[in-house]
Design a protein around this motif. Structure first.
Motif, PDB file in Angstrom:
ATOM      1  N   UNK A  92       0.814  -1.173   0.104  1.00 43.48           N
ATOM      2  CA  UNK A  92      -0.035   0.091   0.001  1.00 43.48           C
ATOM      3  C   UNK A  92       0.879   1.218  -0.115  1.00 43.48           C
ATOM      4  N   UNK A  93       0.927   1.999  -1.088  1.00 44.35           N
ATOM      5  CA  UNK A  93       1.224   3.255  -1.073  1.00 44.35           C
ATOM      6  C   UNK A  93       0.601   4.412  -2.172  1.00 44.35           C
ATOM      7  N   UNK A  94       1.108   5.269  -2.749  1.00 48.25           N
ATOM      8  CA  UNK A  94       0.510   6.075  -3.528  1.00 48.25           C
ATOM      9  C   UNK A  94       0.390   5.379  -5.116  1.00 48.25           C
ATOM     10  N   UNK A  95       1.319   4.294  -5.271  1.00 47.23           N
ATOM     11  CA  UNK A  95       1.293   3.637  -6.599  1.00 47.23           C
ATOM     12  C   UNK A  95       0.841   2.163  -6.405  1.00 47.23           C
ATOM     13  N   UNK A  96       0.464   1.764  -5.171  1.00 47.12           N
ATOM     14  CA  UNK A  96       0.268   0.437  -5.047  1.00 47.12           C
ATOM     15  C   UNK A  96      -1.163   0.317  -4.356  1.00 47.12           C
TER      16      UNK A  96
END
Length: 220
Positions: free
Chosen positions: A172-176
């Motif tokens: 989980x992050x801004x790309x995933x």
């Protein structure tokens, strides 16, 4: 001195005009950001750090519906026990103004002891963690959106859900982010919040009501 009816009507008209102007500004700024992103003008993975607590909102507060009503701490009060199905049954207002204060149910804290987390992502524009929960693990079950804001008091909650998901092999992050491989049982604590109708989450989201702000913890 008592104001004349015509003066009161004039004041009321000016107030309504100001609200309409604010609403137009919100829509215009949001449209600008949406157009920029859709045209490839901003690569969120390049401008936002992987650390969820270092994410910097790209949108100004005026572009965010009821921004200051959402970005508040969760009050220290005894929560009301509820379920996803109950939240789905809450009546929705036809119109909620973009600067409407919290009232009624929105002033209360709710606790969902058993829900299923179906979808989670980081909004790279406002940096909130957006999560979708359902009553059952069925992928097609109706869902409610809950959000953990970017505000500093929620930093530990954001990092905690990120770490818990990593233990399940989900990044989980801004790309995933996105749909989980399988729904995960979760506990949710948050304040009720009524959003407005727009492109919100997946097709399974079935209400304008959210828990926002909210803290989500995966259960064993």
């Amino acid at each position: 001195m008592v104001a004349s009816p015509s003066l009161e009507n004039d004041r009321g008209s000016r107030s309504r005009v100001r609200r309409l102007i604010r609403f137009s500004l919100v829509g215009g700024v949001a449209l600008y950001f949406t157009s920029t992103l859709s045209c490839g003008g901003v690569n969120l993975g390049e401008v936002q750090p992987q650390d969820l607590c270092q994410c910097v909102p790209l949108e100004p507060p005026i572009a965010d519906f009821r921004h200051y009503q959402k970005h508040v701490p969760i009050p220290n009060m005894t929560p009301i026990e509820t379920t996803v199905d109950t939240i789905l049954s809450w009546p929705q207002d036809l119109i909620v103004l973009p600067d409407a204060p919290r009232t009624g149910r929105e002033l209360q804290v709710f606790h969902v002891a058993q829900a299923f987390l179906q979808n989670v992502s980081v909004n790279g524009e406002d940096c909130d963690v957006d999560l979708e929960i359902s009553q059952t693990a069925d992928r097609n079950a109706p869902r409610v959106i809950v959000e953990t804001p970017v505000d500093s008091e929620f930093c530990s909650a954001r990092k905690n859900i990120q770490a818990q998901l990593a233990q399940h092999g989900f990044r989980l992050d801004v790309e995933h982010g996105g749909e989980l491989p399988q729904a995960l049982p979760a506990d949710v604590l948050g304040m009720a919040f009524e959003d407005f109708e727009h492109n919100r989450g997946s097709g399974q989201v079935a209400t304008l009501w959210e828990l926002h702000p909210a803290i989500v913890t995966l259960l064993p």
